[in-house]
Motif scaffolding. Sequence first.
Motif, PDB file in Angstrom:
ATOM      1  N   VAL A 153      45.857  65.889  53.240  1.00  0.00           N
ATOM      2  CA  VAL A 153      47.172  66.465  52.944  1.00  0.00           C
ATOM      3  C   VAL A 153      47.462  66.409  51.448  1.00  0.00           C
ATOM      4  CG1 VAL A 153      49.643  65.973  53.172  1.00  0.00           C
ATOM      5  CG2 VAL A 153      48.206  66.125  55.212  1.00  0.00           C
ATOM      6  N   LYS A 154      47.224  65.253  50.867  1.00  0.00           N
ATOM      7  CA  LYS A 154      47.503  65.064  49.440  1.00  0.00           C
ATOM      8  C   LYS A 154      46.549  65.882  48.574  1.00  0.00           C
ATOM      9  CE  LYS A 154      48.147  61.440  45.951  1.00  0.00           C
ATOM     10  NZ  LYS A 154      48.125  59.973  45.692  1.00  0.00           N
ATOM     11  N   ALA A 155      45.274  65.903  48.940  1.00  0.00           N
ATOM     12  CA  ALA A 155      44.271  66.584  48.124  1.00  0.00           C
ATOM     13  C   ALA A 155      44.488  68.092  48.074  1.00  0.00           C
ATOM     14  CB  ALA A 155      42.871  66.277  48.658  1.00  0.00           C
ATOM     15  N   PHE A 156      45.001  68.663  49.168  1.00  0.00           N
ATOM     16  CA  PHE A 156      45.108  70.121  49.249  1.00  0.00           C
ATOM     17  C   PHE A 156      46.545  70.627  49.340  1.00  0.00           C
ATOM     18  CE2 PHE A 156      40.805  69.112  50.688  1.00  0.00           C
ATOM     19  CZ  PHE A 156      40.083  69.909  49.806  1.00  0.00           C
ATOM     20  N   GLY A 157      47.514  69.751  49.118  1.00  0.00           N
ATOM     21  CA  GLY A 157      48.903  70.187  49.107  1.00  0.00           C
ATOM     22  C   GLY A 157      49.347  70.787  50.424  1.00  0.00           C
ATOM     23  N   ILE A 158      49.004  70.117  51.507  1.00  0.00           N
ATOM     24  CA  ILE A 158      49.286  70.622  52.850  1.00  0.00           C
ATOM     25  C   ILE A 158      50.520  69.941  53.428  1.00  0.00           C
ATOM     26  CG2 ILE A 158      48.403  70.537  55.235  1.00  0.00           C
ATOM     27  CD1 ILE A 158      45.609  71.042  54.045  1.00  0.00           C
ATOM     28  N   GLU A 159      51.347  70.724  54.105  1.00  0.00           N
ATOM     29  CA  GLU A 159      52.467  70.155  54.856  1.00  0.00           C
ATOM     30  C   GLU A 159      51.958  69.811  56.257  1.00  0.00           C
ATOM     31  OE1 GLU A 159      56.765  71.442  56.766  1.00  0.00           O
ATOM     32  OE2 GLU A 159      55.915  72.648  55.138  1.00  0.00           O
ATOM     33  N   PRO A 160      51.917  68.548  56.636  1.00  0.00           N
ATOM     34  CA  PRO A 160      51.293  68.160  57.899  1.00  0.00           C
ATOM     35  C   PRO A 160      51.794  68.942  59.115  1.00  0.00           C
ATOM     36  CG  PRO A 160      51.790  66.211  56.612  1.00  0.00           C
ATOM     37  CD  PRO A 160      52.397  67.368  55.885  1.00  0.00           C
ATOM     38  N   SER A 161      53.107  69.107  59.240  1.00  0.00           N
ATOM     39  CA  SER A 161      53.649  69.780  60.421  1.00  0.00           C
ATOM     40  C   SER A 161      53.276  71.256  60.471  1.00  0.00           C
ATOM     41  CB  SER A 161      55.167  69.631  60.466  1.00  0.00           C
ATOM     42  OG  SER A 161      55.760  70.259  59.345  1.00  0.00           O
ATOM     43  N   ALA A 162      52.847  71.811  59.335  1.00  0.00           N
ATOM     44  CA  ALA A 162      52.452  73.221  59.269  1.00  0.00           C
ATOM     45  C   ALA A 162      50.936  73.381  59.287  1.00  0.00           C
ATOM     46  CB  ALA A 162      53.023  73.862  58.012  1.00  0.00           C
ATOM     47  N   ALA A 163      50.216  72.292  59.594  1.00  0.00           N
ATOM     48  CA  ALA A 163      48.750  72.319  59.614  1.00  0.00           C
ATOM     49  C   ALA A 163      48.240  72.294  61.046  1.00  0.00           C
ATOM     50  CB  ALA A 163      48.190  71.122  58.846  1.00  0.00           C
ATOM     51  N   LEU A 164      47.233  73.107  61.312  1.00  0.00           N
ATOM     52  CA  LEU A 164      46.558  73.093  62.605  1.00  0.00           C
ATOM     53  C   LEU A 164      45.148  72.559  62.401  1.00  0.00           C
ATOM     54  CD1 LEU A 164      46.427  73.857  65.638  1.00  0.00           C
ATOM     55  CD2 LEU A 164      45.409  76.037  64.899  1.00  0.00           C
ATOM     56  N   PHE A 165      44.818  71.475  63.104  1.00  0.00           N
ATOM     57  CA  PHE A 165      43.495  70.872  63.020  1.00  0.00           C
ATOM     58  C   PHE A 165      42.692  71.251  64.249  1.00  0.00           C
ATOM     59  CE2 PHE A 165      40.741  66.912  63.295  1.00  0.00           C
ATOM     60  CZ  PHE A 165      39.866  67.356  62.318  1.00  0.00           C
ATOM     61  N   ILE A 166      41.428  71.609  64.043  1.00  0.00           N
ATOM     62  CA  ILE A 166      40.522  72.038  65.118  1.00  0.00           C
ATOM     63  C   ILE A 166      39.322  71.107  65.114  1.00  0.00           C
ATOM     64  CG2 ILE A 166      39.082  73.926  65.961  1.00  0.00           C
ATOM     65  CD1 ILE A 166      40.972  75.763  64.128  1.00  0.00           C
ATOM     66  N   ALA A 176      45.002  63.376  64.392  1.00  0.00           N
ATOM     67  CA  ALA A 176      45.729  64.369  63.595  1.00  0.00           C
ATOM     68  C   ALA A 176      47.180  64.467  64.060  1.00  0.00           C
ATOM     69  CB  ALA A 176      45.035  65.726  63.689  1.00  0.00           C
ATOM     70  N   LYS A 177      47.370  64.488  65.356  1.00  0.00           N
ATOM     71  CA  LYS A 177      48.735  64.569  65.877  1.00  0.00           C
ATOM     72  C   LYS A 177      49.544  63.345  65.472  1.00  0.00           C
ATOM     73  CE  LYS A 177      47.687  67.532  69.852  1.00  0.00           C
ATOM     74  NZ  LYS A 177      47.618  67.616  71.333  1.00  0.00           N
ATOM     75  N   ALA A 178      48.921  62.173  65.498  1.00  0.00           N
ATOM     76  CA  ALA A 178      49.610  60.947  65.094  1.00  0.00           C
ATOM     77  C   ALA A 178      49.988  60.980  63.622  1.00  0.00           C
ATOM     78  CB  ALA A 178      48.728  59.727  65.388  1.00  0.00           C
ATOM     79  N   ALA A 179      49.239  61.773  62.827  1.00  0.00           N
ATOM     80  CA  ALA A 179      49.534  61.915  61.402  1.00  0.00           C
ATOM     81  C   ALA A 179      50.548  63.031  61.136  1.00  0.00           C
ATOM     82  CB  ALA A 179      48.251  62.182  60.634  1.00  0.00           C
ATOM     83  N   GLY A 180      51.066  63.625  62.202  1.00  0.00           N
ATOM     84  CA  GLY A 180      52.096  64.640  62.054  1.00  0.00           C
ATOM     85  C   GLY A 180      51.604  66.069  62.028  1.00  0.00           C
TER      86      GLY A 180
END
Length: 203
Positions: A153-166, A176-180
Amino acid sequence: MTEIRHIVFDIGKVLVHYDPDLPFSRLIPDAAERKWFFENVCTSAWNIEQDRGRTWEEAEAEIIPLFPDQEENIRNFRRHWHEMVPHAYDDSVALMERLIESGHDVTLLTNWAADTFIEARQRFPFLEKPRGVTVSGEIKTIKPDRAIYDHHVKAFGIEPSAALFIDDSQKNVDGAKAAGWQAVLFTGVEPLEADLSRLGIRW
């Protein structure tokens, strides 16, 4: 649910095939002996420490004294690593590339040893197409530890709630879900396409 603006792919068993049996079915032809070797010597727990940043030299030095009669097979794990990753999944790669071409922000997050990932980059050029990658062996933390998701999240400027992990591992999806994050379990391209459509992602 927050609109997805970032798509994060795992690599092993999602984009690239991985199977240690491929070389070892030749190196240890007896199935029972091979099963014992993976369950007692070069175990998943032993191998994941290379993903966490331990060098192969350290890994071999730790285990060879415990199984001196298996020294050759232990060293063969790294020697024949390239055979364990024989090909990419063309349909998964094509979907990832379509997402990138459609303007989606795509990055990669993988549990992978640092040195073997250098080789993977050379063998699989599509790994350079996403905006970037977090490699566990380089930052010395692995999924599903919370720290690796926070690092990404920090390295790529990602908003966790707006990220989809596969990811193909349920524990990593849960991490990933536990991290928001939002996250889906990868079981194949068609189910993934259905998940993306359900979440409003077009490509």
